[in-house]
Write a protein that holds these residues in place. Sequence first.
Motif, short mmCIF file in Angstrom:
data_model
loop_
_atom_site.label_atom_id
_atom_site.label_comp_id
_atom_site.label_asym_id
_atom_site.label_seq_id
_atom_site.Cartn_x
_atom_site.Cartn_y
_atom_site.Cartn_z
N GLN A 280 0.86 -1.18 0.00
CA GLN A 280 0.00 0.00 0.00
C GLN A 280 0.90 1.24 0.00
O GLN A 280 1.67 1.45 0.94
CB GLN A 280 -0.92 0.01 1.21
N GLY A 283 -1.83 5.50 -0.45
CA GLY A 283 -3.26 5.22 -0.37
C GLY A 283 -3.78 4.23 -1.37
O GLY A 283 -4.96 3.87 -1.34
N GLN A 284 -2.92 3.72 -2.26
CA GLN A 284 -3.38 2.73 -3.24
C GLN A 284 -2.69 1.39 -3.01
O GLN A 284 -1.52 1.34 -2.61
CB GLN A 284 -3.14 3.22 -4.67
#
Length: 478
Positions: A280, A283-284
């Motif tokens: 991660q 945030g992705q």
Amino acid sequence: MGEQMTQAAEELPAFWTAKDVEQATAGSWFRPPSPGWAATGLSIFAPAMQPGNMALVRSATDNCGMLASVVARMAVPPACIITTDPQQIKQPDIPVFQVADGTEALLAMGRYARDRLRGNVIGVTGSAGKTTCVAMLARALSAWGAVGQSAHNANLPRGVAWNLASIAWDTPNVVIEMAIGRMGVSARMARPQVAVFTNIQPAHLGEKHTLRDIAVTKSAIFWGMAAGATAILNRDMAEFETVRDEALRRKLIIMTYGCHPESDSRLLHYDADGHQVQAQIGGQTLNYTLAAAGEHMAINSLAVLTAVSVLHYPLTPAIEMLTSFMPLAGRGREIAVEINGCAFTLIDDAYNANPGSMNAALASLSDARPAGRRLAILGEMADLGSEAVNYHTALAPVINDSNIDRVYMVGESYRACWQALNDNKKGRYFDSIDALKAELLSQLRSGDRLLMKGSHSANIHQLVDWIVAQNQPGSRPA
């Protein structure tokens, strides 16, 4: 890329003018160059000379640089020779520049070059993994053009200056390795906009130093950084709070990476079989595959991608570059070896070792699934201070709980560790490399995966060289 300075163009650009050399060093031309002269950079180490480089040559009163006799034998002469004693230079066709002090001239050229670099400068430090992280960063950032990177592990002030002075000033990204020695000098010279801090390990301890001492000393990398620059810290490392606090004192932005749940870039899962990473970042959630084996390589990739994100580059091109990154010689490089019909995989991790990197290498070997056995040859770890034996002995439970089949140990520091190993893990204990060499080939079988690791002073790298010299792909038993 290996350990050579990287530039995208086949021919290195010439960017040092005669006036630049004068302004940088306050020296003078003893034998001036022709009009329009320019140089591609500077070298203090003969094997690293590149076409068009200036050569810093030592003298009887100044030990910085290479020998005049070595330079005199070069097939391609340097663009000029910089020295404190111009009278010793006998080649009449080479321009000669005189300086008062070789080291000071070198550092001044490094500072002068840094002032003119127009791209991003990323500094990398830590107790282990610096060189691999530099190489991975250079690989990832090559998606956006030429990358300048540290050559030949030159990571002390002289080396930092040499590297800075040898990178074209319009290079988009520059990645500099910075070691603990005189870190403040290196930091104020390199002035990184981004600093990557890989870890703190019990290396360079000496008899009176602690891990906190190492953390504080290495944190001097922040001294050359402006307020608002970014420190990328391994959230799982020892003395994290110490390093973080040092970065905060410099008013730096802090980004973290690792397995810790509070990491800004977090490793969610690593599949050792396929080298598949789930992470991660920003945030992705990302899924990608690395060519380099080991969870420690996955952690390194997080540091790299965090730096890419901080520099406001998209992650996808960087990930594409990382998928083909292979470990460097001495730092996890894998070599297919065949000797007298015995074909096995050699993992060359013999450049250096400390407890952290040793544990990472053993974990990677344990996770592997070779056709044959998992074997390890371990040389001693240096610079561990008064607790050296305990650090070596602490490897025993790690090995006993692993999937490693046999371990061979070399050196007095391993005696207690050897006694603590389970019998089914014991290969042989040896007092010397020569004794091991005499029996090594008889211990190997086809399909084996063999890790070789130790500090440079343990000379395991000599054993690697010996095996590679005997490599005979396609050979058959006599």
